[in-house]
Design an enzyme around this catalytic site. Sequence first.
Site, PDB file in Angstrom:
ATOM      1  N   LEU A   1       0.879  -1.164   0.000  1.00  0.00           N
ATOM      2  CA  LEU A   1       0.000   0.000   0.000  1.00  0.00           C
ATOM      3  C   LEU A   1       0.918   1.215   0.000  1.00  0.00           C
ATOM      4  CD1 LEU A   1      -2.684  -0.959   2.688  1.00  0.00           C
ATOM      5  CD2 LEU A   1      -2.990  -0.929   0.213  1.00  0.00           C
ATOM      6  N   ASP A   2       0.627   2.214  -0.838  1.00  0.00           N
ATOM      7  CA  ASP A   2       1.500   3.388  -0.835  1.00  0.00           C
ATOM      8  C   ASP A   2       1.400   4.109   0.514  1.00  0.00           C
ATOM      9  OD1 ASP A   2      -0.514   5.698  -1.048  1.00  0.00           O
ATOM     10  OD2 ASP A   2      -1.075   4.479  -2.780  1.00  0.00           O
ATOM     11  N   ALA A   3       2.345   4.967   0.782  1.00  0.00           N
ATOM     12  CA  ALA A   3       2.439   5.601   2.099  1.00  0.00           C
ATOM     13  C   ALA A   3       1.182   6.370   2.472  1.00  0.00           C
ATOM     14  CB  ALA A   3       3.653   6.526   2.148  1.00  0.00           C
ATOM     15  N   ASP A   4       0.493   6.968   1.495  1.00  0.00           N
ATOM     16  CA  ASP A   4      -0.696   7.767   1.782  1.00  0.00           C
ATOM     17  C   ASP A   4      -1.962   6.933   1.925  1.00  0.00           C
ATOM     18  OD1 ASP A   4       0.739  10.137   1.755  1.00  0.00           O
ATOM     19  OD2 ASP A   4       0.482  10.403  -0.419  1.00  0.00           O
ATOM     20  N   THR A   5      -1.861   5.647   1.662  1.00  0.00           N
ATOM     21  CA  THR A   5      -3.024   4.757   1.775  1.00  0.00           C
ATOM     22  C   THR A   5      -2.923   3.939   3.047  1.00  0.00           C
ATOM     23  OG1 THR A   5      -3.219   4.593  -0.636  1.00  0.00           O
ATOM     24  CG2 THR A   5      -4.311   2.890   0.671  1.00  0.00           C
TER      25      THR A   5
END
Length: 342
Positions: free
Chosen positions: A206-210
């Site tokens: 999961l990307d950092a913002d998710t």
Amino acid sequence: MASASRDGTPGRGKKPARAAKNTKTTGGKSAGGSKAGNKTGRAGGTRHGAPDPARGKKQHRKGSSKPDVASGKVRLNNARPARHQTPAESSGAGATYVADGLRLQKVLAAAGVASRRGAEELIAAGRVEVDGEIVTEQGMRINPDTAIIRVDGARVVIDEDKQYLALNKPKGMQSTMADEQGRPCVGDIIAERVMAGQRLFHVGRLDADTEGLLLLTNDGELAHRLMHPSYEVPKTYLATVRGEVDRSVGRQLRDGVELEDGPVTVDSFTVVGVHQGQSMVRITLHEGRNRIVRRLFEEVGYPVQELVRTHLGAVTLGEQRPGSIRVLNNREIGELYKAVGL
């Protein structure tokens, strides 16, 4: 599929102790002689007191000769992570009796599927499968280290060395076990487990913002298949997007949207709510490409502001707090195995 007798010998074993009651009588007494002779017959398993290997140990609790099939059909499957088993492919040759193995109902009980009696009812109801064969007779002995056991089609995992965890990854955290730049990462959360000797890795990213659901395991084959696009394991997200989403967007997403790395379609799309110029939507897709949900909504004109993954296959985030970890139950593990053909 017909199943062979599992009482320890070819064919169906008889119950010698009961047979002794049916012997001819002389003067109200059995032909076997005195009371002492009858006691010997009961204790030894045959009329002459010799142990009967075909009979084995008593299979059912006193007062009931057979498990209740009707109860077995409606009994809940209370499976939790089980013990003893290393994941392996079924040979497809059907269930194999192992003379010095463990009784199937005992293995199921140890795995937390049901009580010993409950496991017998599940077997009698035809809900238990061993190496591709439905087993309905009691007393089958198996090797729990190699047998592939399924209840209601979901695999019972018996290897206590395997770890299957669900993490609610917080926003701002990297999906890595270590970060060269010193940023917060998944490895920080499981540091104690790693120090205790557990070798864990994350399934996908999961990307950092998710934020949201991220699986952690040391089961390499399962992880590989879950990430492989050919198995099309669905993933569900809740996204807060800018703007009030038009009804036509759902149709557009289901028909397919062309991105720079190829087309993408969604399995389902629902507008959950609209508030102050923002929309909350639920989207399910089986794609695993980098930042796929964010790029998809950007393409249709609704940039994502907040994104949470809530489901991966049969596993749900539920009420987990950000940064918390829980152990998957056996139903969830079994459903993941089933989804990827293990």
